[in-house]
Design a protein around this motif. Sequence first.
Motif, PDB file in Angstrom:
ATOM      1  N   GLU A 115       0.810  -1.216   0.000  1.00  0.00           N
ATOM      2  CA  GLU A 115       0.000   0.000   0.000  1.00  0.00           C
ATOM      3  C   GLU A 115       0.851   1.277   0.000  1.00  0.00           C
ATOM      4  O   GLU A 115       0.547   2.245  -0.700  1.00  0.00           O
ATOM      5  CB  GLU A 115      -0.954  -0.002   1.207  1.00  0.00           C
ATOM      6  N   GLU A 116       1.914   1.283   0.800  1.00  0.00           N
ATOM      7  CA  GLU A 116       2.768   2.472   0.865  1.00  0.00           C
ATOM      8  C   GLU A 116       3.400   2.756  -0.499  1.00  0.00           C
ATOM      9  O   GLU A 116       3.474   3.914  -0.926  1.00  0.00           O
ATOM     10  CB  GLU A 116       3.872   2.255   1.901  1.00  0.00           C
ATOM     11  N   GLU A 132       0.866   4.179  -3.015  1.00  0.00           N
ATOM     12  CA  GLU A 132       0.620   5.595  -2.759  1.00  0.00           C
ATOM     13  C   GLU A 132       1.748   6.470  -3.312  1.00  0.00           C
ATOM     14  O   GLU A 132       1.501   7.507  -3.932  1.00  0.00           O
ATOM     15  CB  GLU A 132       0.477   5.812  -1.248  1.00  0.00           C
ATOM     16  N   SER A 146       1.749   6.403  -7.137  1.00  0.00           N
ATOM     17  CA  SER A 146       0.562   7.112  -7.632  1.00  0.00           C
ATOM     18  C   SER A 146       0.696   8.619  -7.527  1.00  0.00           C
ATOM     19  O   SER A 146      -0.002   9.356  -8.237  1.00  0.00           O
ATOM     20  CB  SER A 146      -0.682   6.649  -6.863  1.00  0.00           C
TER      21      SER A 146
END
Length: 352
Positions: free
Chosen positions: A190-191, A194, A197
């Motif tokens: 997830e990190e 992010e 992105s």
Amino acid sequence: MDEKISLEAIALYGDTYAENVLKGFFSSRDRISGPEILNLCNVQQVNLFVVRELFRAWKEETKKLKSAYFDYENPDVKEALENFMGVLSKNISIDRAHFAPLLKKASSHTLLAIFDPYDFFSMVVTGKNNKLEVEPFREEIKYLKVNKAPLERMLQKLDEKGAKELSGNEAFAILDQILEEVNFTPEDVEEYIEKFSAVVPLDPARFYVSKSPQVKPPVQEVRQPEPPRVNTTLPPKQQPPVQQNRPNHNTPVQQGSSLNDRMGREAKPMLAGNFKKIMKIKDSLTINQKFMFTKVLFHGDFELFSKAIDRLDQLDNVQTALQYIDEEYASTWDRDSEEFHEFMELVEKRFA
């Protein structure tokens, strides 16, 4: 849905990410320096892999230093070259045209290490020409920050053995043991999603090639009543028609049939020397097979793969094994794939 990682999709996103970074940096500069490389991307692993590529380039250039007049193998000369490398590393200056391919490669390798660590491990431990050289491997790990624990443990084992180099197969065997010892689980993504992105929107689902599961039509539309085949390994209602040879992978397959049906139709002759019974599937798997089956058949979920293997090794006969696979997994598998056939061959050997 049957999924497998797409290296093309990873490379495509890596190139797009790199282009955006290049556009932002070189809009006001003509060249990039070493300190600027270390702080270029918001994903630090990308920066480190760029430095790794520069170090590799240096190593390749020093290999060309051969002379009939000078001894480049002399310890003093080697030390001087290392000192020279230290000075040179503080004076890095690269224009956009030469820096772009380094950044694109570093971006793709970072994505691979994050989202497909098994393939990344495979790439690292095989080295060149299916041979792992310990010193280059040590240097490789210095620049790795993502999912590095198994490779660090592997290097420790190699140092304990005093190994300098070993074959790719030996390296896989050692890494295989380590993955089981440490019960390796990839880092949370997830990190990284992010951070990537923030430069280019990232949807990890686009990194996978997906195939829609086959829709099971009514039985009467795909199968006609057939006389039972004499086969003691399958229940009478599932007896397939006699076929002498395994069909070509391109041969259309009746949709909606169970694995018992399919395996019966695809019965293939086995050479005695080829078909050796195995006591446990788990103990016979190579690390390549683990990576391959996890990626292609179990959607990249190593825990799901391990659970299936443990369950299959606990079962008593081939019928219950095929029923278990059919009910739990096979509806999402591409039954014409090489991975499917190799997996089912292991199941056959387990219950031969």
